[in-house]
Design an enzyme around this catalytic site. Structure first.
Site: not given
Ligand code: NAP
Ligand code: GCO
Length: 267
Positions: A147, A160
């Site tokens: 992230s 986080y």
């Molecule tokens: P999301 O749609 O909420 O996906 C997160 C997934 O994680 C969900 O599908 C959920 O599946 C699964 N999950 C959560 N807790 C779990 C557990 N204990 N065991 C198994 N599965 C679990 O969010 P996303 O944005 O795609 O996030 C995916 C990854 O990218 C995360 O690591 C997040 O921190 C990272 N990220 C996101 C962003 C952003 O801006 N969106 C930026 C940087 C990093 P179920 O609900 O089916 O369990």
């Molecule tokens: C927030 C966002 C971020 C993104 C991502 C940024 O609340 O700032 O959820 O944490 O998910 O991790 O890279």
């Protein structure tokens, strides 16, 4: 000699954790289109079944497993089943993750620990479960979804950011410890991506105006837009493929340039 097939994932078995939706779903779909067999997990059978139907609409037969990634015994059983039913895992994407946006002094230790359990301890647990099979096969790819908060802090995301900062260093440590077995461990650092996780930050206000955080992120991003899950797929395929066999311990930020940019200057 450069060979375009270096980007192929043909014949590979990939596990993308939490790929029932969001970034993980997009990455797993892209892997399948590059020839990989897809395994994914989530916490509920119902959501997994919806995801399997969505994969099928894209012509992908995905293998879904109900497994909480923070539960070491459940992870060991899931990996055993995948090895038996699909094949030994060649590519692991530690994508599953949660966030709790709470001012630190108001956050309970239980909430802090839950975020760290899923976002940091779970990538350790799942990587530990799949590395022996990768060693036996003589190759492996581990991609940890980090992230921007692996580098920068912001209000209300202390747990986080601490977890994602730790995940950056876990990535470098797996690289250091297992590189000699031809296992490459890298990170992907998404910027701000439009998924369910960030939906609260993009909600329209009562008067129909954009969420202040939405406008803030667009102003902080040289690309002047939020990322989409599809923006993550090319970099993920690169890190999962033979094209990156000498890339190890690297965090590849896919953020539209946010980390390079001080922010839009006043007119
Ligand atoms: P999301 O749609 O909420 O996906 C997160 C997934 O994680 C969900 O599908 C959920 O599946 C699964 N999950 C959560 N807790 C779990 C557990 N204990 N065991 C198994 N599965 C679990 O969010 P996303 O944005 O795609 O996030 C995916 C990854 O990218 C995360 O690591 C997040 O921190 C990272 N990220 C996101 C962003 C952003 O801006 N969106 C930026 C940087 C990093 P179920 O609900 O089916 O369990
Ligand atoms: C927030 C966002 C971020 C993104 C991502 C940024 O609340 O700032 O959820 O944490 O998910 O991790 O890279």
């Amino acid at each position: 000699m450069f060979d375009l097939n270096a980007f192929s994932l043909e014949g590979k078995v990939a596990l993308v954790t939490g790929a029932s939706d969001g970034i993980g779903f997009a990455i797993a779909s892209a892997f399948a289109k590059c020839g990989a067999t897809i395994c994914f997990n989530g916490r509920s059978q119902e959501k997994n079944e919806r995801a399997i139907a969505r994969y099928r609409e894209e012509g992908i037969e995905a293998h879904g497993y109900v497994c909480d990634v923070s539960d070491e015994n459940a992870v060991a059983e899931m990996v055993r089943k995948i090895n038996e039913e699909v094949g030994v895992i060649d590519i692991l994407v530690n994508n599953a993750g949660i966030i709790k946006r709470i001012p630190m002094v108001e956050m309970s230790a239980a909430d802090f620990r839950q975020v760290v359990d899923v976002d940091l301890s779970a990538p350790f647990i799942v990587s530990k479960a799949v590395i022996p099979g990768m060693i036996e096969k003589g190759h492996g790819k581990i991609i940890n979804i980090c992230s921007m908060t692996s580098e920068l802090g912001r209000e209300t995301v202390s747990a986080y950011a601490a977890a994602k900062g730790g995940l950056k260093m876990l990535t470098k440590n797996i690289c250091s410890e297992y590189g000699k077995y031809n296992i490459q461990c890298n990170g992907l650092g998404p910027g701000y991506i439009a998924t369910p996780q960030t939906a609260p930050l993009r909600e329209r206000q009562a008067d129909g105006s954009r969420h202040p955080f939405d406008s803030f992120i667009v102003a902080k991003t040289p690309a002047e837009r939020w990322g989409t899950p599809d923006d993550m797929t090319g970099p993920a395929v690169f890190l999962a493929s033979d094209a990156s066999n000498f890339v190890n311990g690297h965090i590849l930020y896919v953020d539209g340039g946010i980390l390079a940019y001080i922010g839009k200057q006043p007119d």
